[in-house]
Design a protein around this motif. Structure first.
Motif, PDB file in Angstrom:
ATOM      1  N   GLU A   1       0.859  -1.258  -0.076  1.00 44.41           N
ATOM      2  CA  GLU A   1       0.036   0.010   0.028  1.00 44.41           C
ATOM      3  C   GLU A   1       0.817   1.370  -0.003  1.00 44.41           C
ATOM      4  O   GLU A   1       0.716   2.214  -0.735  1.00 44.41           O
ATOM      5  CB  GLU A   1      -0.838   0.024   1.181  1.00 44.41           C
TER       6      GLU A   1
ATOM      7  N   HIS B   1       1.823   0.604  -4.501  1.00 41.93           N
ATOM      8  CA  HIS B   1       0.514   0.851  -4.646  1.00 41.93           C
ATOM      9  C   HIS B   1       0.347   1.641  -6.159  1.00 41.93           C
ATOM     10  O   HIS B   1      -0.116   1.012  -6.988  1.00 41.93           O
ATOM     11  CB  HIS B   1      -0.125   1.788  -3.781  1.00 41.93           C
TER      12      HIS B   1
ATOM     13  N   TYR C   1      -5.605  -4.249  -1.103  1.00 43.61           N
ATOM     14  CA  TYR C   1      -4.963  -5.460  -0.575  1.00 43.61           C
ATOM     15  C   TYR C   1      -5.588  -6.084   0.739  1.00 43.61           C
ATOM     16  O   TYR C   1      -6.091  -5.435   1.712  1.00 43.61           O
ATOM     17  CB  TYR C   1      -3.671  -4.781  -0.272  1.00 43.61           C
TER      18      TYR C   1
END
Length: 180
Positions: free
Chosen positions: A54, A58, A78
């Motif tokens: 993340e 990402h 996720y």
């Protein structure tokens, strides 16, 4: 294109820009677990990997997904889960160039014990990137016209993980099928 094929294509693109250690550490045991319109859920093995993807990867993952499927993916989520790749298909519109170059390849049964070839290696399953596109084209040319291609003999040299074994196995399999 199945979820697994889509994620393998994404991983192939991401791998070109990451060290082997980073790629293995953060993307091993990950898979697309669900696609819902403009949202893709990526299954990850633990919360640490989830947080790292993340925060660090990402944008790269989102841009790569948009590039592969045509830009209609807006969100990537996720989720920690036991990763089991599914075979849910996603309707990905193909460009005219992709349609023209992708011809169905029918792989007949290769007696792997006789020739030592792996039937899982096929041209459609090969992930083409900028580091291996010339080798891919040369292998296809040799497989279509053995002995008559400008790539005779075919010599492939390159780094680890670029698909040398895959290309040579599929080229040999196709030659055996066409000329038993």
């Amino acid at each position: 294109m199945t979820n697994q094929q889509l994620w393998q294509a994404v991983l192939g693109e991401l791998e070109l820009n990451l060290t082997k250690a980073n790629f293995t550490t953060w993307f091993k045991n990950t898979a697309i677990s669900f696609i819902d319109g403009e949202k893709i859920t990526v299954g990850v093995p633990n919360t640490f990997t989830k947080a790292w993807l993340e925060n660090k990867y990402h944008q790269s993952i989102l841009k790569t997904l948009q590039k592969i499927v045509g830009g209609h993916i807006k969100e990537v989520i996720y989720r920690v889960e036991a990763v089991k790749p599914q075979t849910q298909k996603m309707d990905v519109p193909m460009t005219a160039a992709q349609t023209a170059t992708e011809k169905p390849t029918i792989m007949a049964e290769i007696p792997s014990n006789r020739f030592g070839l792996n039937p899982k290696y096929t041209f459609p399953s090969f992930v083409v990137g900028k580091n291996n596109e010339l080798a891919h084209a040369a292998a296809q040319a040799v497989a279509k016209n053995p002995g008559k291609s400008t790539y005779n003999p075919l010599f492939i040299y390159g780094g680890v993980g670029l698909g040398k074994t895959h290309l040579l196995q599929v080229k040999n399999s196709l030659m055996i099928i066409s000329r038993p």
